[in-house]
Design an enzyme around this catalytic site. Structure first.
Site, PDB file in Angstrom:
ATOM      1  N   GLY A  12       0.859  -1.199   0.000  1.00 43.21           N
ATOM      2  CA  GLY A  12       0.000   0.000   0.000  1.00 43.21           C
ATOM      3  C   GLY A  12       0.883   1.233   0.000  1.00 43.21           C
ATOM      4  O   GLY A  12       0.504   2.295   0.505  1.00 43.21           O
ATOM      5  N   GLY A  79      -1.666  -3.206   9.442  1.00 39.51           N
ATOM      6  CA  GLY A  79      -2.313  -1.990   9.945  1.00 39.51           C
ATOM      7  C   GLY A  79      -3.640  -1.723   9.263  1.00 39.51           C
ATOM      8  O   GLY A  79      -4.425  -0.896   9.726  1.00 39.51           O
ATOM      9  N   SER A 104      -5.336  -2.161  15.048  1.00 42.01           N
ATOM     10  CA  SER A 104      -6.219  -1.182  14.405  1.00 42.01           C
ATOM     11  C   SER A 104      -5.651   0.214  14.567  1.00 42.01           C
ATOM     12  O   SER A 104      -6.059   1.143  13.868  1.00 42.01           O
ATOM     13  CB  SER A 104      -7.618  -1.252  15.017  1.00 42.01           C
ATOM     14  OG  SER A 104      -7.546  -1.017  16.411  1.00 42.01           O
ATOM     15  N   ASN A 105      -4.694   0.370  15.486  1.00 42.61           N
ATOM     16  CA  ASN A 105      -4.079   1.687  15.693  1.00 42.61           C
ATOM     17  C   ASN A 105      -2.688   1.500  16.301  1.00 42.61           C
ATOM     18  O   ASN A 105      -2.550   0.840  17.321  1.00 42.61           O
ATOM     19  CB  ASN A 105      -4.970   2.522  16.616  1.00 42.61           C
ATOM     20  CG  ASN A 105      -4.626   3.981  16.519  1.00 42.61           C
ATOM     21  OD1 ASN A 105      -3.484   4.363  16.731  1.00 42.61           O
ATOM     22  ND2 ASN A 105      -5.598   4.802  16.188  1.00 42.61           N
ATOM     23  N   HIS A 136     -13.073  11.008  11.259  1.00 47.03           N
ATOM     24  CA  HIS A 136     -11.972  10.814  10.307  1.00 47.03           C
ATOM     25  C   HIS A 136     -12.219  11.618   9.038  1.00 47.03           C
ATOM     26  O   HIS A 136     -13.343  12.053   8.781  1.00 47.03           O
ATOM     27  CB  HIS A 136     -11.828   9.331   9.920  1.00 47.03           C
ATOM     28  CG  HIS A 136     -11.133   8.503  10.959  1.00 47.03           C
ATOM     29  ND1 HIS A 136     -11.794   7.952  12.026  1.00 47.03           N
ATOM     30  CD2 HIS A 136      -9.823   8.155  11.099  1.00 47.03           C
ATOM     31  CE1 HIS A 136     -10.929   7.281  12.769  1.00 47.03           C
ATOM     32  NE2 HIS A 136      -9.722   7.393  12.241  1.00 47.03           N
ATOM     33  N   HIS A 137     -11.168  11.718   8.216  1.00 48.23           N
ATOM     34  CA  HIS A 137     -11.242  12.388   6.915  1.00 48.23           C
ATOM     35  C   HIS A 137     -12.260  11.700   5.992  1.00 48.23           C
ATOM     36  O   HIS A 137     -12.580  10.512   6.171  1.00 48.23           O
ATOM     37  CB  HIS A 137      -9.861  12.391   6.248  1.00 48.23           C
ATOM     38  CG  HIS A 137      -9.275  11.020   6.090  1.00 48.23           C
ATOM     39  ND1 HIS A 137      -9.474  10.257   4.976  1.00 48.23           N
ATOM     40  CD2 HIS A 137      -8.519  10.259   6.928  1.00 48.23           C
ATOM     41  CE1 HIS A 137      -8.861   9.096   5.115  1.00 48.23           C
ATOM     42  NE2 HIS A 137      -8.271   9.069   6.304  1.00 48.23           N
ATOM     43  N   LYS A 140     -11.814   8.103   4.086  1.00 48.33           N
ATOM     44  CA  LYS A 140     -11.694   6.823   4.797  1.00 48.33           C
ATOM     45  C   LYS A 140     -12.758   5.845   4.318  1.00 48.33           C
ATOM     46  O   LYS A 140     -13.940   6.189   4.244  1.00 48.33           O
ATOM     47  CB  LYS A 140     -11.815   7.043   6.312  1.00 48.33           C
ATOM     48  CG  LYS A 140     -11.602   5.768   7.109  1.00 48.33           C
ATOM     49  CD  LYS A 140     -11.357   6.035   8.570  1.00 48.33           C
ATOM     50  CE  LYS A 140     -11.254   4.745   9.367  1.00 48.33           C
ATOM     51  NZ  LYS A 140     -10.147   3.884   8.949  1.00 48.33           N
ATOM     52  N   THR A 147     -10.277   1.338  15.069  1.00 45.83           N
ATOM     53  CA  THR A 147      -9.980   1.726  16.457  1.00 45.83           C
ATOM     54  C   THR A 147     -11.260   1.789  17.289  1.00 45.83           C
ATOM     55  O   THR A 147     -11.298   1.313  18.425  1.00 45.83           O
ATOM     56  CB  THR A 147      -9.270   3.100  16.468  1.00 45.83           C
ATOM     57  OG1 THR A 147      -8.121   3.002  15.636  1.00 45.83           O
ATOM     58  CG2 THR A 147      -8.861   3.513  17.864  1.00 45.83           C
TER      59      THR A 147
HETATM   60  P1  NAD Z   1      -5.172   4.845   1.022  1.00 45.57           P
HETATM   61  O1  NAD Z   1      -6.407   4.550   0.250  1.00 45.57           O
HETATM   62  O2  NAD Z   1      -4.603   6.231   0.993  1.00 45.57           O
HETATM   63  O3  NAD Z   1      -3.992   3.838   0.595  1.00 45.57           O
HETATM   64  C1  NAD Z   1      -4.172   2.473   0.353  1.00 45.57           C
HETATM   65  C2  NAD Z   1      -3.168   2.066  -0.727  1.00 45.57           C
HETATM   66  O4  NAD Z   1      -3.203   0.637  -0.853  1.00 45.57           O
HETATM   67  C3  NAD Z   1      -3.495   2.660  -2.114  1.00 45.57           C
HETATM   68  O5  NAD Z   1      -2.328   3.242  -2.682  1.00 45.57           O
HETATM   69  C4  NAD Z   1      -3.950   1.428  -2.918  1.00 45.57           C
HETATM   70  O6  NAD Z   1      -3.645   1.529  -4.293  1.00 45.57           O
HETATM   71  C5  NAD Z   1      -3.144   0.323  -2.230  1.00 45.57           C
HETATM   72  N1  NAD Z   1      -3.668  -1.026  -2.444  1.00 45.57           N
HETATM   73  C6  NAD Z   1      -4.948  -1.443  -2.537  1.00 45.57           C
HETATM   74  N2  NAD Z   1      -5.001  -2.765  -2.768  1.00 45.57           N
HETATM   75  C7  NAD Z   1      -3.728  -3.210  -2.827  1.00 45.57           C
HETATM   76  C8  NAD Z   1      -3.128  -4.483  -3.042  1.00 45.57           C
HETATM   77  N3  NAD Z   1      -3.875  -5.570  -3.263  1.00 45.57           N
HETATM   78  N4  NAD Z   1      -1.781  -4.571  -3.026  1.00 45.57           N
HETATM   79  C9  NAD Z   1      -1.022  -3.473  -2.817  1.00 45.57           C
HETATM   80  N5  NAD Z   1      -1.527  -2.238  -2.615  1.00 45.57           N
HETATM   81  C10 NAD Z   1      -2.870  -2.108  -2.613  1.00 45.57           C
HETATM   82  O7  NAD Z   1      -5.515   4.428   2.534  1.00 45.57           O
HETATM   83  P2  NAD Z   1      -4.753   4.881   3.872  1.00 45.57           P
HETATM   84  O8  NAD Z   1      -5.423   6.085   4.449  1.00 45.57           O
HETATM   85  O9  NAD Z   1      -3.279   4.882   3.657  1.00 45.57           O
HETATM   86  O10 NAD Z   1      -5.162   3.664   4.838  1.00 45.57           O
HETATM   87  C11 NAD Z   1      -4.810   2.333   4.509  1.00 45.57           C
HETATM   88  C12 NAD Z   1      -5.366   1.393   5.580  1.00 45.57           C
HETATM   89  O11 NAD Z   1      -4.704   1.630   6.833  1.00 45.57           O
HETATM   90  C13 NAD Z   1      -6.868   1.581   5.867  1.00 45.57           C
HETATM   91  O12 NAD Z   1      -7.444   0.327   6.108  1.00 45.57           O
HETATM   92  C14 NAD Z   1      -6.875   2.434   7.137  1.00 45.57           C
HETATM   93  O13 NAD Z   1      -8.051   2.277   7.905  1.00 45.57           O
HETATM   94  C15 NAD Z   1      -5.667   1.849   7.847  1.00 45.57           C
HETATM   95  N6  NAD Z   1      -5.053   2.704   8.874  1.00 45.57           N
HETATM   96  C16 NAD Z   1      -4.559   2.065   9.967  1.00 45.57           C
HETATM   97  C17 NAD Z   1      -3.879   2.762  10.938  1.00 45.57           C
HETATM   98  C18 NAD Z   1      -3.276   2.020  12.105  1.00 45.57           C
HETATM   99  O14 NAD Z   1      -2.628   2.644  12.975  1.00 45.57           O
HETATM  100  N7  NAD Z   1      -3.446   0.701  12.156  1.00 45.57           N
HETATM  101  C19 NAD Z   1      -3.705   4.150  10.816  1.00 45.57           C
HETATM  102  C20 NAD Z   1      -4.213   4.782   9.671  1.00 45.57           C
HETATM  103  C21 NAD Z   1      -4.880   4.046   8.697  1.00 45.57           C
END
Ligand code: NAD
Length: 227
Positions: A12, A79, A104-105, A136-137, A140, A147
């Site tokens: 990602g 994550g 989740s966070n 959130h933004h 999302k 979380t």
């Molecule tokens: P985003 O949409 O900006 O980025 C996701 C990326 O993943 C995109 O570039 C997309 O093209 C890519 N992607 C999708 N499918 C894929 C695959 N099969 N293989 C490789 N890449 C792939 O989203 P974001 O805001 O960066 O959030 C991503 C995830 O992280 C969400 O599920 C969000 O809820 C989670 N998140 C978790 C935490 C944490 O602390 N655990 C914090 C923030 C966000």
């Protein structure tokens, strides 16, 4: 003697969180970025030459990630949120063979909020009704946030009842969570506000360093932090 840097795959990598992990990892001498995977890239070949992978993509990529981790026997830091029941089962199955941190966070503050929520619910007892509000933004994808679901699970196990979660999507908010305990004549609120995605990225990198030589299992950020 100085040990070799940890070789990291970021899944990602082109997303909001992926870019933040790249930024933090580039300034960490203990980490070497081995592969950047986004849509269309092979996670399997990325993981082959890595010691660990961090995933911030979307729930649908989970099967491919787990298959690659099992094939190469590599640990994972997950994550991504919003997994289905079936995807949670796949994670549990995979965790029997490789080490996985699932959180989740990844912020230290939110993990302390998890701890405080449990403690507060125990101390206040059943006269106080808990409720969760998360903001959130607008971009999302999942709702409620992972979380907020984790906070709900903590409260559910103590109360044995469904906890109300209110989700707000507005502007560019990185992430805010409030747990309200409303009682007779008083009200207690616990709030965490994330101002910068770098806190999640730094937490995920801390988890990646921690998981490297751990036995197979499904671990949480609370395990990483020793909370
Ligand atoms: P985003 O949409 O900006 O980025 C996701 C990326 O993943 C995109 O570039 C997309 O093209 C890519 N992607 C999708 N499918 C894929 C695959 N099969 N293989 C490789 N890449 C792939 O989203 P974001 O805001 O960066 O959030 C991503 C995830 O992280 C969400 O599920 C969000 O809820 C989670 N998140 C978790 C935490 C944490 O602390 N655990 C914090 C923030 C966000």
């Amino acid at each position: 003697m100085k040990s070799a840097p940890i070789r990291l795959t970021i899944i990602g990598a082109a997303g909001r969180m992926g870019k933040s992990v790249v930024d933090v990892a580039q300034n960490d001498p203990e980490i070497q970025i081995a592969a950047l995977c986004d849509l269309g890239d092979s996670i399997e070949s990325g993981l082959k030459n890595s010691d660990v992978a961090i995933d911030f993509s979307q729930a649908e990529s989970l099967e491919e990630i787990c298959r690659a981790a099992l094939h190469h026997r590599k640990p994972l830091v997950i994550g991504t949120t919003g997994h289905s029941q079936r995807q949670r089962e796949i994670l549990e199955e995979t965790g029997r063979s490789v080490a996985i941190v699932l959180a989740s966070n990844f912020s230290v503050g939110v993990n302390v909020l998890f701890w405080l929520t449990r403690k507060t619910a125990e101390l206040l007892g059943s006269d106080f009704d808990p409720e969760i509000i998360e903001t959130h933004h607008k971009m999302k994808k999942d709702s409620p946030s992972g979380t907020a679901k984790s906070l709900g699970e903590i409260l559910n196990t103590l109360r044995n009842s469904e906890i109300s979660i209110q989700s707000i999507r507005e502007g560019e908010v990185v992430g805010e969570h409030t747990v309200i305990f409303a009682g007779p004549g008083e009200r207690l609120e616990l709030t965490h506000r994330a101002a910068d995605r770098a806190i999640f990225a730094a937490g995920a990198l801390r988890a990646a360093k921690w998981i490297i030589n751990k036995a197979a299992g499904l671990y949480s950020m609370q395990d990483v932090l020793g909370l």
